[in-house]
Design an enzyme around this catalytic site. Structure first.
Site, PDB file in Angstrom:
ATOM      1  N   SER A   1       0.800  -1.221   0.000  1.00  0.00           N
ATOM      2  CA  SER A   1       0.000   0.000   0.000  1.00  0.00           C
ATOM      3  C   SER A   1       0.835   1.273   0.000  1.00  0.00           C
ATOM      4  CB  SER A   1      -0.955  -0.006   1.190  1.00  0.00           C
ATOM      5  OG  SER A   1      -0.272   0.209   2.379  1.00  0.00           O
TER       6      SER A   1
ATOM      7  N   LYS B   1      -6.442   3.798   8.711  1.00  0.00           N
ATOM      8  CA  LYS B   1      -5.451   4.721   8.147  1.00  0.00           C
ATOM      9  C   LYS B   1      -6.002   6.155   8.119  1.00  0.00           C
ATOM     10  CE  LYS B   1      -3.228   1.390   5.021  1.00  0.00           C
ATOM     11  NZ  LYS B   1      -3.187   0.917   3.608  1.00  0.00           N
TER      12      LYS B   1
HETATM   13 CA   LIG Z   1      -1.604  -3.123   2.473  1.00  0.00          CA
END
Ligand SMILES: [Ca+2]
Ligand SMILES: [Ca+2]
Ligand SMILES: [Ca+2]
Ligand SMILES: [Ca+2]
Ligand SMILES: [Ca+2]
Ligand SMILES: [Ca+2]
Ligand SMILES: [Ca+2]
Ligand SMILES: [Ca+2]
Ligand SMILES: [Ca+2]
Ligand SMILES: [Ca+2]
Ligand SMILES: [Ca+2]
Ligand SMILES: [Ca+2]
Lengths: 220, 220, 220, 220, 220, 220
Positions: free
Chosen positions: D99, D142
């Site tokens: 990511s 996040k």
């Molecule tokens: Ca990830």
């Protein structure tokens, strides 16, 4: 897979083939060390399922030869322009230990000088970087195996003499023993004066004249 | 995944394809060795999930070819200016052992010389650095598999003759056996004299004239 | 993370993007193979958590392309002056097996030739070094996944035809199958004749004139 | 060790510093990606205890930049004459997952172009070799962490929009979201048009005139 | 083996020796970082049983110095023509963690500039690629050990100030603390303006005149 | 295999052979360090089953010698044009720990200067990069072994003096102890002023005149 068989001795006119006495997973055994040179850049290849200690023995033997190339009459350029491959059949049998040190060194010395190896000769002993020969173990089993295989002469470290004296002499009456302390003594016994019948011809790229002439040899 | 199938034989006009008899996880099996050359710097690539012993066999076979290039009519520059890739399908089946040694060597010799490989031929045997052929195991299972696959001739080490004599002869009446002791004998049997229909043309960078002329071949 | 989604097909004017059918830890799945070239020295980079067998497939595919560069109209200098990167999203999903072989080869052939890849096409099959296509497993699951994803044509090894015939035909009535035995057949089907809209322009350092002129192409 | 702290934002005039949202052993977290160039030979160094998947993401991002250097106005010689180091503090915290792909790519694009990065911006998303942005997991955690840290804008894959819509909007009312599908869109949002105050001056060895002039750009 | 002893401080006229406060298997400890340069090709050697995180810290510190060589007055050619070795005695004690980052960076800066290091100074802190100093743990134990060893000044990250305030002030009344946020502040405190008594003289091969003159510095 | 035997001392006219006192799996023991130089490119080879800590000691000792080559009268070109091999017999006995540091350094200094090593001398001590000698463990056992082997003088770190004072003096009345703090003191004691009888002659390729003349030595 048997490691060794007698008729292989017939080929005594090829450089680089030497009979060793080393440890394998099934105890002390006779085995053949083969060396081969081909044009390259000086890389060393070891094959035959060699363990770490055996690989270090090969590297130590090669360093000894490089450091004493002049004494042995080896043109130093071979080390830079030829690849050395050492193989020990049978390729599937794991092998280790330092006792093949003098055998690998003799094999290398033969291939680099193209000198013949004394036939019906076997040897076992550790080699050090300065050319000492150290005693190794398993002498009795190795000698009996050598005898069965038709070996006639054996090179051993002088410190292994006591191991020979403990063997029933009737078993080894056909064997001659050469006790040594240094690599120089090994090579004097193992290498015959003459080269093999069709010695390899070494080819080197011609170095630039201007550079070679200016190359100066000076005492340090 | 099946390792082999009969119609693959139709392609007998490609250099470097040789039928081997080697061990896999499911026992002795027929498999194809493929070699390929492409312009490069002389690197060797092995693929097909080969184990350590099999990789060492390939390296030993290549060293033998390099050391005997002149005898085989191979221009030494190919080793420096072409990369060799050896692949053994099926790519997911792990393979190991030394018995593919002579097959890999024959595959390499074919690709470097562009000579045709005898059709309907299979082989099994370990190769040593000086060109000896050593016997291998699993002969009975390998031969029966070869027979089922339509193989007509088989190269074996002469020391494996006794394994053939123990097989019921009705199973192998259609097979011709070639017993050998050296790599030279393997190649004489396995490689046909002529090249494949469209032989690969090797290209080398022209070396500097001045350098090549001065390059001297001298006996050591 | 989903491996694939339909609208990605819209981008059919980029070279090097090919749809594969391969194994992942969650079974047969559709995935995209991406190839990219950038100026360099010919290194190969593989990413996307590929296993050993898949990496060997990629190397085998690249060797095939190098050995047949002339037939495919690829300027050999690209292999020396451009780095090839093959990536298979999603980057965190481990992938392995040989069945992406022909897909990776097609991706490489497209990026090196800058030719377009036929849209709505997927494929699965192992590749060998001499360009044979071998059958692979998991066909039923792969085909159903392809159908769901909007794939219209599929390339398979002819030996996988029997696996297709065992599937309920109502599930696959919208799919066209191309059965092949060789890489040549794969590329004839998968690559369109024309290049992508903005083909990459390859730049090579001009080799020294004197050297190139003297470079001689001679039959071996 | 805390991974991030607010006042670090004050330094928005250094190229190559980008805020990412990635997984660590303690869940989704904010972290800083740092890129640095120094004269060298084009090696890539990654530090900060990055896992395999994260390293592959960095390599994929770099390949994308190399393949699209012209579009981004990057002089290709930088890739050959400068070493790139990417570090992600804190150095003792293991980090992995794909990511951070677009964050690392943005960091690299900034350092190679010396363009400023939009302040108070964070991002998360996987990158593919052809420049697609893929969705990633852990979005809710996040985003909440980004909000606490003072982030004002966030770049996400358009396929992650549904994850944002599931978050209680009162928590994210101060955040602006940019949904993207391609790397081009990421860079348009993340990189400001101007360079940093004291842009790095790139120095290249002058290539031999004769060689450069003869260098020909030709369509393939 | 004791890691440190007081009289070692007498040698304050050697460049590259800096006192750190880092973690070892027996907790926070004082240790010495030694840097050495010798003519070579720019390789970095790390010894003293350093763990992965500590190695990455060293690499990050070196990248920072390379990227800021001009600011620090370091001739960039040193990085290409000298090998850097960093050793941390005692050689048998495993060491890890990022807290030696600023100490290693200061050691490198001293050896590259040949500037003297402030005597009776110790430091601890993580370094990032853009020159930030991050707080580290174990402060209390490290400070008490520094006090016992005769240290008079300590450099810490400003975020570690709170850890100092929690220590009984009678234990640390002889210590002066320097709180910093950046590497620039570390070096201003740690490096004295003058060089060591016998500074190393750096020798570079003269680059070809023609080439250097044509080397152009241009803004990107 | 015994590690050591007395008559080996007779060979005191070979450079690079030094007697160490180090740890092995069977406790403190006497062992011989052998160094060898051969023409090459400056690679370092270590053999004799050395552990990681011992290898780092060797590398640290070599870095020290390189950084102080001028002080020791070593022509720097040897480091670039000769390969160094250090071997410690017996090759099958694993060895580790830092206590052979000063022995390996002395062996290297002897081989690079071709100076003789003082006979009947042994030593033990860790070496640091800046030339400090650190104390080591196992002193009592090592000293008793040295005494039995006929050693007459021993070099130790001054911090190991207390370990000697705890030994029953009747056991060590024939031994002379040299307590040192620096490598300089070790070499002053261990190396005799003269070279060995047949010193190695170092050969270097002549560097291009034009280049060497322009090579400028300038203070940094
Ligand atoms: Ca990830
Ligand atoms: Ca001699
Ligand atoms: Ca042994
Ligand atoms: Ca022959
Ligand atoms: Ca076998
Ligand atoms: Ca073809
Ligand atoms: Ca598969
Ligand atoms: Ca684009
Ligand atoms: Ca600065
Ligand atoms: Ca720490
Ligand atoms: Ca000194
Ligand atoms: Ca010790």
């Amino acid at each position: 897979a048997e490691l060794f068989d007698k008729e292989l001795y017939a080929d005594d006119d090829i450089a680089g083939i030497v009979t060793g006495l080393a440890w394998t997973q099934v105890g002390g055994e006779i085995l053949l060390i083969e060396s081969s040179l081909s044009r390259g850049k000086g890389t060393l290849t070891l094959s035959g399922q060699l363990g770490d200690v055996m690989k270090e023995s090969a590297i130590t033997a090669l360093s000894y030869l490089k450091a004493h190339a002049d004494d042995l009459g080896i043109d130093y350029r071979i080390f830079n322009h030829y690849d050395l491959h050492i193989h020990i059949p049978a390729g599937a049998v794991p092998k280790d230990g330092p006792s093949a040190g003098i055998t690998m060194l003799t094999s290398m010395a033969s291939i680099y000088t193209q000198r013949r190896v004394r036939p019906y000769l076997a040897m076992t002993g550790e080699v050090t970087l300065r050319g000492k020969v150290l005693p190794v173990g398993g002498i009795k089993e190795k000698i009996l195996a050598a005898n069965r295989a038709g070996i006639k002469e054996v090179i051993l470290c002088s410190k292994n003499r006591k191991d020979i004296e403990e063997i029933n002499q009737t078993y080894i009456k056909d064997l001659t023993f050469h006790y040594v302390d240094t690599v120089d003594q090994v090579l004097e016994t193992a290498l015959l004066p003459g080269q093999v019948g069709k010695p390899m011809k070494f080819i080197f790229p011609e170095e630039r004249d201007s550079q070679r002439e200016r190359e100066v040899e000076r005492a340090y």
